[in-house]
Design an enzyme around this catalytic site. Structure first.
Site, mmCIF file in Angstrom:
data_model
loop_
_atom_site.group_PDB
_atom_site.id
_atom_site.type_symbol
_atom_site.label_atom_id
_atom_site.label_comp_id
_atom_site.label_asym_id
_atom_site.label_seq_id
_atom_site.Cartn_x
_atom_site.Cartn_y
_atom_site.Cartn_z
ATOM 1 N N TYR A 1 -1.817 -1.947 9.863
ATOM 2 C CA TYR A 1 -1.920 -2.190 8.424
ATOM 3 C C TYR A 1 -0.618 -1.820 7.712
ATOM 4 O O TYR A 1 -0.077 -2.592 6.911
ATOM 5 C CB TYR A 1 -3.086 -1.380 7.868
ATOM 6 C CG TYR A 1 -3.295 -1.496 6.376
ATOM 7 C CD1 TYR A 1 -3.882 -2.624 5.820
ATOM 8 C CD2 TYR A 1 -2.920 -0.454 5.522
ATOM 9 C CE1 TYR A 1 -4.096 -2.716 4.456
ATOM 10 C CE2 TYR A 1 -3.135 -0.541 4.159
ATOM 11 C CZ TYR A 1 -3.719 -1.674 3.625
ATOM 12 O OH TYR A 1 -3.915 -1.769 2.271
ATOM 13 N N SER B 1 0.847 -1.185 0.000
ATOM 14 C CA SER B 1 0.000 0.000 0.000
ATOM 15 C C SER B 1 0.880 1.231 0.000
ATOM 16 O O SER B 1 1.980 1.229 0.575
ATOM 17 C CB SER B 1 -0.889 0.011 1.246
ATOM 18 O OG SER B 1 -1.495 1.272 1.430
#
Length: 280
Positions: free
Chosen positions: A188, A175
């Site tokens: 995350y 990401s």
């Protein structure tokens, strides 16, 4: 022999009625796309099929309908073109090593072929976006189980089972949060940073196999996962931060994956590619 530019254009061009199946860049290659019943994974599965690949559509929830629908769509198009079924559906939790093995076993058995391409697009996050101080151990473990452990297990299986000697591709997903380092994404981002580290190391460890390993790191993409837990005002703020003035779409990501999966992308190896429209 095609020039490099012609090869790239071929890799990014979907099939058309006048395109010979044998001329497609991924003709007859077997690809596993995890988390492909919806979101980015679904668009990737469709795109790889258009490039000639045979697909294993993976999902992990109790609801098989989205995955079954996607396989039916792909296989209906294949039937119209008088070709064999191009997609199968396999339920597997990628955080479970036994189920990851079953995922690869199913691909090899149903297509009578080694797997050529792994695209690990399955992922999850805590839609409450807690600070690190407020992150529960249960939330942390769940986020790491899918994003980091899942990437490790799929990569390990692929490293031992993908076709050697050319055409082998491992494409992981991170990401752009790893570069942005925004509050509310502690677990995350940490999990995705682990994926980026594994990408670079595995690419070196697979020296001599012809298998490449790369990592695609999208920014904000308009998917169910992105919108979960966000207000309209928060979404608007993210859009305003983009130089292109919009959210990314799944169709922005899939062609990059198609290129990396093709022979045209062979010289790209061990790289983290941030695809975010300038968001980071």
């Amino acid at each position: 022999m095609a020039t490099p530019q012609e090869a790239i254009e071929t890799a990014l061009t979907p099939t058309s009625p006048s395109t010979s199946p044998q001329s497609l860049p991924l003709h007859h290659r077997v690809a596993i796309v995890t988390g492909s019943s919806r979101g980015i994974g679904r668009q990737i599965a469709l795109h790889l099929t258009q490039l000639g690949a045979r697909l294993v559509i993976n999902y992990s929830s109790d609801n098989s309908a989205p995955a079954d629908s996607l396989a039916a769509e792909i296989n209906a198009a294949a039937a119209a073109a008088a070709s064999l079924p191009r997609a199968i559906v396999v339920r597997a939790d990628i955080s479970d090593p036994t189920q990851v093995k079953v995922l690869f076993d199913s691909a090899e058995r149903d297509f009578n072929s080694p797997v050529h391409i792994l695209v690990n697009s399955a992922g999850t996050l805590d839609s409450k976006y807690p600070t690190i101080a407020d992150t529960s151990i249960e939330s942390f473990d769940r986020v790491f189980a899918v994003n980091a452990t899942g990437a490790f297990l799929c990569s390990r299986e692929a490293a031992n089972r993908l076709k050697r000697g050319g055409g082998g591709r491992i494409i992981l997903f991170s990401s752009s949060q790893v570069a942005a380092l925004r509050p509310g994404f502690g677990a995350y981002t940490a999990a995705k940073a682990a994926v980026e580290a594994m990408t670079k190391i595995l690419a070196k460890e697979l020296k001599g196999t012809g298998i490449t390993v790369n990592c695609v790191a999208p920014g904000p993409i308009a998917t169910e996962l992105f919108f979960g837990g966000r207000t309209e005002e928060q979404v608007k703020k993210i859009i305003d931060e983009s130089p292109l003035g919009r959210l990314g779409e799944t169709k922005d990501v899939a062609p990059l994956v198609g290129f990396l999966a093709s022979d045209a992308g062979e010289w790209v190896n061990g790289q983290i590619i941030r695809i975010n429209g300038g968001y980071v």
